[in-house]
Design a protein around this motif. Structure first.
Motif, PDB file in Angstrom:
ATOM      1  N   ALA A 166       0.871  -1.168   0.000  1.00 58.89           N
ATOM      2  CA  ALA A 166       0.000   0.000   0.000  1.00 58.89           C
ATOM      3  C   ALA A 166       0.905   1.215   0.000  1.00 58.89           C
ATOM      4  N   MET A 167       0.438   2.283  -0.613  1.00 58.35           N
ATOM      5  CA  MET A 167       1.300   3.448  -0.778  1.00 58.35           C
ATOM      6  C   MET A 167       0.566   4.704  -0.336  1.00 58.35           C
ATOM      7  N   VAL A 168       1.296   5.551   0.363  1.00 59.52           N
ATOM      8  CA  VAL A 168       0.769   6.864   0.731  1.00 59.52           C
ATOM      9  C   VAL A 168       1.548   7.893  -0.090  1.00 59.52           C
ATOM     10  N   PHE A 169       0.816   8.684  -0.858  1.00 60.81           N
ATOM     11  CA  PHE A 169       1.464   9.610  -1.777  1.00 60.81           C
ATOM     12  C   PHE A 169       1.661  10.986  -1.151  1.00 60.81           C
ATOM     13  N   GLN A 170       2.574  11.723  -1.745  1.00 62.18           N
ATOM     14  CA  GLN A 170       2.870  13.069  -1.267  1.00 62.18           C
ATOM     15  C   GLN A 170       1.630  13.958  -1.313  1.00 62.18           C
ATOM     16  N   SER A 171       0.864  13.853  -2.393  1.00 61.47           N
ATOM     17  CA  SER A 171      -0.344  14.682  -2.522  1.00 61.47           C
ATOM     18  C   SER A 171      -1.544  13.989  -1.895  1.00 61.47           C
ATOM     19  N   TYR A 172      -1.317  12.867  -1.228  1.00 73.55           N
ATOM     20  CA  TYR A 172      -2.341  12.010  -0.621  1.00 73.55           C
ATOM     21  C   TYR A 172      -3.145  11.250  -1.654  1.00 73.55           C
ATOM     22  N   ALA A 173      -3.350  11.866  -2.843  1.00 72.30           N
ATOM     23  CA  ALA A 173      -4.060  11.182  -3.928  1.00 72.30           C
ATOM     24  C   ALA A 173      -5.379  10.584  -3.471  1.00 72.30           C
ATOM     25  N   LEU A 174      -6.164  11.346  -2.720  1.00 67.97           N
ATOM     26  CA  LEU A 174      -7.511  10.884  -2.353  1.00 67.97           C
ATOM     27  C   LEU A 174      -8.430  11.122  -3.545  1.00 67.97           C
ATOM     28  N   PRO A 200      -1.442  -4.611   4.214  1.00 70.26           N
ATOM     29  CA  PRO A 200      -0.450  -5.051   3.238  1.00 70.26           C
ATOM     30  C   PRO A 200       0.820  -5.590   3.904  1.00 70.26           C
ATOM     31  N   ASP A 201       1.660  -6.256   3.106  1.00 69.51           N
ATOM     32  CA  ASP A 201       2.947  -6.723   3.614  1.00 69.51           C
ATOM     33  C   ASP A 201       3.887  -5.546   3.846  1.00 69.51           C
ATOM     34  N   VAL A 202       3.888  -4.630   2.888  1.00 69.56           N
ATOM     35  CA  VAL A 202       4.827  -3.507   2.960  1.00 69.56           C
ATOM     36  C   VAL A 202       4.067  -2.198   2.738  1.00 69.56           C
ATOM     37  N   PHE A 203       4.350  -1.224   3.577  1.00 73.53           N
ATOM     38  CA  PHE A 203       3.812   0.121   3.389  1.00 73.53           C
ATOM     39  C   PHE A 203       4.854   0.975   2.692  1.00 73.53           C
ATOM     40  N   LEU A 204       4.430   1.718   1.704  1.00 75.56           N
ATOM     41  CA  LEU A 204       5.340   2.633   1.037  1.00 75.56           C
ATOM     42  C   LEU A 204       4.851   4.052   1.272  1.00 75.56           C
ATOM     43  N   PHE A 205       5.724   4.909   1.736  1.00 75.50           N
ATOM     44  CA  PHE A 205       5.375   6.310   1.966  1.00 75.50           C
ATOM     45  C   PHE A 205       6.248   7.171   1.071  1.00 75.50           C
ATOM     46  N   ASP A 206       5.623   8.004   0.243  1.00 70.01           N
ATOM     47  CA  ASP A 206       6.383   8.887  -0.640  1.00 70.01           C
ATOM     48  C   ASP A 206       6.263  10.322  -0.129  1.00 70.01           C
ATOM     49  N   GLU A 207       7.230  10.763   0.640  1.00 72.13           N
ATOM     50  CA  GLU A 207       7.250  12.110   1.212  1.00 72.13           C
ATOM     51  C   GLU A 207       5.881  12.525   1.753  1.00 72.13           C
ATOM     52  N   PRO A 208       5.319  11.762   2.664  1.00 68.94           N
ATOM     53  CA  PRO A 208       3.922  12.015   3.045  1.00 68.94           C
ATOM     54  C   PRO A 208       3.727  13.290   3.851  1.00 68.94           C
ATOM     55  N   LEU A 209       4.771  13.815   4.432  1.00 71.06           N
ATOM     56  CA  LEU A 209       4.579  14.954   5.330  1.00 71.06           C
ATOM     57  C   LEU A 209       4.969  16.287   4.703  1.00 71.06           C
ATOM     58  N   SER A 210       5.475  16.251   3.473  1.00 75.20           N
ATOM     59  CA  SER A 210       6.067  17.492   2.956  1.00 75.20           C
ATOM     60  C   SER A 210       5.025  18.536   2.571  1.00 75.20           C
ATOM     61  N   ASN A 211       3.731  18.144   2.515  1.00 74.64           N
ATOM     62  CA  ASN A 211       2.720  19.157   2.211  1.00 74.64           C
ATOM     63  C   ASN A 211       2.091  19.765   3.468  1.00 74.64           C
ATOM     64  N   LEU A 212       2.583  19.379   4.640  1.00 76.07           N
ATOM     65  CA  LEU A 212       1.987  19.885   5.883  1.00 76.07           C
ATOM     66  C   LEU A 212       2.811  21.044   6.422  1.00 76.07           C
TER      67      LEU A 212
END
Lengths: 370, 293
Positions: free
Chosen positions: A78-86, A152-164
């Motif tokens: 599962a991936m968390v995107f920088q823009s959150y991509a909701l 998920p087995d692996v969480f992927l975070f792509d710069e999740p905090l840089s928009n805060l």
């Protein structure tokens, strides 16, 4: 074999190789942070783990299953995107369960999974809202909820905090760390912020120019940087790296460094192997917090050197005062207690904890291993 | 020395403002004049028109010309009025607009989110379709329709308009989707959504403004088209525009101007209606994507 293996992996766009032979093995429950300046290849590597970019050569395995060519949705990531991509047209609840729905999970199970995740992240009251009506921090939580719900087995975070904003970023950082401790999941996290890397990770991969410069625990990276890039990239303010000359004094190696007026001070090494460098130039790395006033010097250190140098600028930062001086021909920053009696233009007696100092080969920029 | 005024970019002086509005009102009146003439004369008896005074308000108000234009004016062989042709137009416009809009959206989706080698060239070639004059393709198109057995049918007209419209609709949707965040597509991929699921569930629900632009544009163009209608339609598939021409151009009997005016307004009504209902989205949709990308 680790839980997630990145095995001799490269990435090329046409003839240009942007990632060179990356080898990382991540154990189950680890929090690996990929950190580096923009363009270092960290996001590309993350996208390759996610399956959003092809692997040019080498292998990526999750739980010993080769992931090359496997569709992103079948990797159990599962991936968390920088823009959150909701998804803007869906409510928070629909956003969270969309992945389950696509994987054919029956509705009652979806509802239950959604409720569990929502209460874990404290977003119960937001479930019927659209993403447009949420604040940045709330969107961040929803994005994490969408990742968590899939288990998920692996969480992927792509710069999740840089928009805060700065305050929220620190709060969410703690939140993510808590979550990791609670759930014990395997996380790969990309950031350009070295403080995030230090605070969150169990291990850090510092990347630059498509190479993994160093892979290790935060403490290893901080105390024993592999090269000048890692030394100056990690830590804030950055490590001071100044030119010095090694000579023997009473058969013990010392570093000669120029002071502001051109005279030199000799700083004795703790590492005996520096004897081999007698008469040669090196780059000496000293962290700002290891240059202090006499009283604040580390009492457990066996090797405190003293020098008097002129203060150029003082920068009070509340908890500490940063002092800039000219040392080895460069601007060097020392981190003093806030009550230290420092004034710009004055000469001041500094204490340098040489136990923590590191030396680099000026040719290769690699650390001279003690 | 000039007197300091309180002019700013937003508030101009009173005199300037009056002048600007005066000119604007004059222009507006000028543009409204034809519509006024049409509306006024369509509710007069014929002798009142032929007696002169085109600009006068009707002395006797009658809806008879409207009724005649709609249901029993002589068009072609039978006195059917415009009514059957109106339905011909609807049967042609609705599918043509729907198909060309959906295809344009799909094209835009592929050209921006599933990029492939040569996609920009392909898009350039599709854009080219916007600049081909109708007249050039008349004969090849007639031949093609003949070969496909669609000559003289509503289906044939729909095909012609879809083919012609795809260039425009693709342009609209491609530019709109170009600034649609790719991370959303990637998130949906990781969530396990396929090509069409992403399109239907993620992309289309966010395409409201540009869909309105595409629909208005296509509706107006196809409804107003005369050339293709006159060239490719059969006797029972002629659209409104062709019928209106036949009504006005009939060379027998008296020229019933009031009926002609009523018929012309009837032919223009649907496009006006579409514009009034969806018009406010039109500019918004046209502007979308123009700031970034």
């Amino acid at each position: 074999m680790g839980f997630l293996d990145i095995d001799n992996t490269t990435k090329s766009y046409g003839a240009v190789e942007v990632l060179h032979n990356v080898d990382i093995s991540v154990d189950e429950g680890e929090f690996l942070v990929l950190v580096g300046p923009s363009g270092c290849g960290k996001s590309t590597l993350l996208n390759m783990i996610a399956g959003l970019e092809d692997i040019s050569s080498g292998e990526i395995r999750i739980k010993d299953q080769i992931m090359n060519g496997v569709h992103p949705s079948k990797r159990n990531i599962a991936m968390v995107f920088q823009s959150y991509a909701l998804y803007p047209n869906m409510t928070v609840g629909q956003n969270i369960t969309f992945g389950l729905e696509m994987h054919g999970t029956p509705k009652p199970q979806r509802e239950k999974a959604m409720k569990d995740v929502a209460s874990l992240l404290q977003i119960d009251q937001l479930l019927d809202r659209k993403p447009g009506a949420l604040s940045g921090g709330q969107r961040q939580r929803v994005a994490m909820g969408r990742a968590l719900v899939r288990n998920p087995d692996v969480f992927l975070f792509d710069e999740p905090l840089s928009n805060l904003d700065a305050k929220l970023r620190v709060d969410m950082r703690t939140e993510i760390k808590k979550l990791h401790q609670k759930l014990g999941t395997t996380i790969v996290y990309v950031t350009h912020d070295q403080i995030e890397a230090m605070t969150l990770s169990t291990r850090i991969a510092v990347m630059y120019g498509g190479y993994v410069q160093q892979l290790g625990t935060p403490q290893e990276i901080y105390d024993s940087p592999a090269n000048i890039f890692v030394a100056t990239f990690m830590g804030s303010p950055a490590m001071n790296v100044v030119p010095a000359k090694v000579v023997l004094k009473n058969a013990k190696p010392v570093a000669l460094v120029a002071l502001h007026d051109g005279s030199t001070v000799s700083l004795p090494f703790s590492q005996d192997n520096m004897t081999a460098w007698d008469g040669r130039d090196i780059m000496l790395g000293i962290r700002p917090e290891t240059i202090t006033d006499e009283d604040a010097a580390d009492r457990n250190s066996s090797n405190i050197a003293r020098m008097t140098n002129r203060i150029v600028v003082t920068e009070p930062a509340g908890s500490d005062t940063f002092v800039t001086m000219t040392f080895g021909g460069k601007d060097v920053i020392a981190r003093m207690r806030s009550d230290a009696d420092v004034r710009a233009g004055a000469d001041f007696p500094f204490a340098v904890n040489m136990e923590k100092a590191v030396a680099f080969d000026p040719e290769t920029e690699m650390r001279i291993i003690p | 020395m000039s007197v300091a005024t309180q002019d700013t970019a937003i508030r101009t002086g009173r005199v300037t403002r009056t002048l600007i509005y005066l000119i604007l009102i004059l222009f507006a009146l000028f543009y409204m004049l034809p519509l006024y003439v049409m509306a006024v004369n369509s509710v007069k008896p014929l002798d009142e028109i032929t007696g002169g005074g085109m600009m006068n308000l009707p002395k006797v108000f009658t809806l008879e010309p409207w009724a005649k234009a709609w249901s029993y004016a002589q068009i072609g062989v039978d006195p059917t009025g415009l009514q059957p042709y109106f339905w011909n137009s609807i049967k042609m416009v609705v599918p043509a607009v729907a198909i060309s809009t959906v295809l344009g959206a799909l094209n835009g989706y592929v050209l921006t989110k599933w990029r492939f080698r040569g996609d920009t060239i392909l898009f350039g070639l599709m854009l080219f379709a916007c600049f081909i004059p109708f007249q050039i393709v008349l004969i090849p198109m007639a031949r093609m329709l003949g070969l496909m057995g669609m000559a003289g049918s509503t289906g044939g007209l729909v095909l012609v308009h879809v083919v012609y419209g795809i260039g425009f609709t693709t342009l609209y949707f491609r530019n709109y989707y170009a600034v649609f965040p790719t991370e959303l597509i990637r998130a949906a991929q990781i969530d396990g959504a396929g090509f069409f699921q992403i399109f239907w569930r993620i992309l289309l629900p966010s395409s409201g403004p540009i869909a309105v632009v595409s629909i208005i544009w296509q509706f107006t163009n196809i409804w107003n088209d005369f050339l293709f209608g006159a060239s490719f339609a059969g006797a029972d598939s002629q659209p409104m525009t062709v019928a209106l021409n036949n009504l006005v151009q009939s060379s027998t009997g008296v020229k019933e101007y009031n009926v002609h005016f009523a018929g012309a307004i009837l032919a223009a009504l649907p496009t006006l209606l579409v514009y009034v209902v969806a018009g406010r989205y039109f500019v918004r949709g046209l502007m979308a994507g123009s700031v970034k990308g």
